[in-house]
Design an enzyme around this catalytic site. Sequence first.
Site, PDB file in Angstrom:
ATOM      1  N   TRP A 102       5.191   4.035  28.926  1.00 39.63           N
ATOM      2  CA  TRP A 102       6.440   3.672  29.599  1.00 39.63           C
ATOM      3  C   TRP A 102       6.145   2.582  30.619  1.00 39.63           C
ATOM      4  CZ3 TRP A 102       4.063   8.479  30.052  1.00 39.63           C
ATOM      5  CH2 TRP A 102       3.394   8.723  31.246  1.00 39.63           C
TER       6      TRP A 102
ATOM      7  N   ASP B  43       2.233   6.901  23.704  1.00 42.86           N
ATOM      8  CA  ASP B  43       3.428   7.398  24.387  1.00 42.86           C
ATOM      9  C   ASP B  43       3.387   6.754  25.762  1.00 42.86           C
ATOM     10  OD1 ASP B  43       5.500   8.723  25.572  1.00 42.86           O
ATOM     11  OD2 ASP B  43       4.604  10.717  25.469  1.00 42.86           O
TER      12      ASP B  43
ATOM     13  N   CYS C  15      -1.521   7.636  26.544  1.00 45.74           N
ATOM     14  CA  CYS C  15      -0.268   7.973  27.232  1.00 45.74           C
ATOM     15  C   CYS C  15      -0.336   7.484  28.673  1.00 45.74           C
ATOM     16  CB  CYS C  15      -0.034   9.486  27.209  1.00 45.74           C
ATOM     17  SG  CYS C  15       1.530   9.988  27.974  1.00 45.74           S
TER      18      CYS C  15
ATOM     19  N   SER D  97       7.476  13.892  28.955  1.00 43.07           N
ATOM     20  CA  SER D  97       6.639  14.532  27.933  1.00 43.07           C
ATOM     21  C   SER D  97       6.378  15.992  28.288  1.00 43.07           C
ATOM     22  CB  SER D  97       5.297  13.801  27.809  1.00 43.07           C
ATOM     23  OG  SER D  97       5.480  12.452  27.462  1.00 43.07           O
TER      24      SER D  97
END
Length: 698
Positions: A697, A695, A650, A453
Site C-alpha cells: 500500500w 500485498d 507486505c 490484512s
Amino acid sequence: MPCEVAARFLILYGSQRGQAQSIAEEICEQAAEYGLTADISCLSNQDKYNVDSEIRPVVFVVSTTGDGDPPDTAQKFVRKIKNKSLPHNHLSHLRYALLALGDTNYANFCNGGKTIDSLLQRLGAKHFYATGHADDGTGLEVVVDPWIEGLWDALKKTFSGMSASNQTGAARSDCTQDNNHKNASGQEKNKSDLEVDLHLLKLSEVHSQNEKTVTSDSSDAETHSTTLVASLKQSVPPLSESVLKVPALPPSYLEVVLEQASTEGETVPSGKDGYREMSISKAVQLTQYDAVKSSILLELDISEQDVAYQPGDSFDILCPNRASEVEELLLRLDLQMQRNCAVRVSLLKNSTAKVPLHIPQNSSLQFILTWGLEIRSIPKKAFVRALADFTRSSSEKRRLLELCSKEGSADYNSFIRDTNVCVLDLLQAFPSCLPPLSLLFEHLPKLQPRAYSAASSSLQHPEKVHFVFNVVEFPACPEHPARTGLCTGWLVDHVSSILQPLGTVPASECLGTSALPKVHVRPRPSSTFHLPSDPSVPVVMVGPGTGVAPFIGFLQQREKEHETNQEATFGETWLFFGCRHKDKDFLFREELERFAHNGTLSHLIVCFSRDEPDAAGTVNRPTYVQHNLLLHAKNVASILLKDKGCLYVCGDAKNMAKDVNDTLLEIIGNELQLDKLDAMKIVAGLREEKRYLQDIWS
C-alpha cells in the site's frame, strides 16, 4: 444517397474503487459539448453491450487492482476475450481507445488496462487513439486531462473516416479507380494520425478547444517583493503574471433540495455491499509510548457472523468522516441549521448524467456528509476550476484559476496534492468562496472503506480475527492543521475505552458485548496471497513494520497444522522483519521468537534502522530488510529458483517494495550471472507463476 454515420460511441469501464467509473462518466458528460453522443456501461453488465458486433467506436477506461489484475467488474469480460478458441480476427471490426489507470508505487503498473489492451489487439481490434497510462502516484490528471482533450479530435476523425468509407461503398459502382486510390490514401493518412504515441507529446502542447485565456487583473495585482514566496493562497512571478490556460468549466448536472422532514433512525450504511456489524473484543498497544509510530492490534468477535477467512485475506472497514470536520464544513457552507433536513437529489433538465448512487435519497445532510462523501479527498483540478466561479474576491478567484491551470501545475502539486489538501482546507484558505451544496455532491467521491490484512489464523483464534494498523499522522503545515488518518484516527478514538497499554495483563472480561465498541466490516478475500496448498513448499516472507501482519496469520496457521499433522513434511519458512528500534516497535516480538524456538519459523532475520550499533561496533550492520535479503542471497535464490518456493512481500509500496524488488533483481542477476533485463524476465516469470506475491500500500 449515402447514409451518414451517427456520431455515437460507447464507453465501457472497469472500476474497483470508483475512479475509472468517475472518469468514464466525465467523458460521457463532456461528449455533448463536442456534438457527440455517448452510451456508457460497466464491463460487468454484458447484457447492455456486445463487442462481438459493435460498430461504434469504443472507449475503455480500466483500473488495476490486487497484484496487477483487472478490476473485479472486468473479470468476466477478460475471461470472455481470453478464450483461446476465438479466431485472431474475431474483433477485427472493432475500433477502440483505452485509458488505463494504475500507480507506479505498485508492481505491474496499469496491468489491468494493459491486459485488456493486449487481448483486444490479439483478436484483431484496432486503436483509433493511442492508449493512455495514468499514474495515481504522480496524479491521474497529468495524463487523464490531456488524454481526454485529445480524444475528441480522434473520435471526430474516426467518424469522418467511417462516413467517407460509407460514401465510397455506396458510390463504388460509379467511381473511377482514381477515386479509390484517393480514398486509400486518405485511410493511410488517418492511420498515421492515429498511431501518434501520447507519451511522445509534450503535455504543454496539448490544447483544449474549450480552454479559456485568463490574465491577471491589474486592479487586483499585489505588489511583489523580493522575499515573497509561493503558498496555497498566493503565487509569485512568473505564474502570478502569466496568461493562464484553464480547463473548461465542468457542466453542473445536479439539483439539490433540502426539505424539512423526519430523518430519524438513520444508521451506518452497511445493509448492502456485504458489511456486518462486529464487536471489537480487544485492543492492544503494540509499541512503546515513545515510538515514532503508534501501532495497535484489534481483535474482532466474529462468533455471531457467518465469516470465513484465510491468512492473507483482508477486511474492509467502514469509517465516518470526523464529526468536527463535518461540523466545520456545515458552518463554512452556512448550512448548520439545515443539518437534519432531508436531501433530495435530482438531475438538472436536459442532463444526460446520473445521480451518484452513493448519495442516498431522503437522508439528512449531516448523514450524507458523514457517511457518503469523501470530504478528505484531494480536490481534482476540475473541482478547483468549478470553485473559482463561486469565489467573490477577484484575487482569490485568480489564485484558484492558477492552481487548476496548466501553468500552475507545479503549484497544484506542491500546495494541494503533495500536502493532502481537502475541500475544507480550500474553503478556509479562500473565505470568499461559497459553493452550492450541489457542487460538492458533483465533485466529492464516495467515502471508501479502508482495507486491513488479517493478522491471525482462525485455527489459532477461532471466532476471532485480528488486524494491525499504524495511527497515521499528518503534521500541521501552512495548508492545513495537524490531523490523523481518517480511519486510523477514528479507530484509535473508537477503542480508547478498552485499549490496553503494551505489556499489561489483559483485564478480565467486564464489558458485555453490547458495551463493546463496534465496527462495520466486510471480508475481502485474496485470490492469491495465501500459503501454498502444499506445506512442503518453502516460503520467504518480507514484512517490516505492520507489513508483518499477514505473516503472523501464516505462522499461526503453520503452527497449528504442524501440531495436528506431525508426520507431514513442512518446507522452510524465512521471515525478514524490520523496524526502527528493537525495544520500541518490534511488533509481535514474543510470538515471533516463540515461532522461531518451536521450529514453526525456520529463520527469523531482523534489523533495526534507528538503533545505535552495539558495543562491538558491527561494521555494515544491515539497516533495512533488503540489506538482510542480500546477506542471505544464496538461500533466497536457492529457495526461489531450485526449490520452487514462494516469496511474499507486505508493506510500504513507495520505498520498501521497490527496494526489495530491486534487491531481488540483483540477487537473481548475481546468482545466475544475468544482466538486468534477463533478471527482470525471471522475476516476471515468478510473478506469472504466483510465486512472487505482494500485498502493498502507499
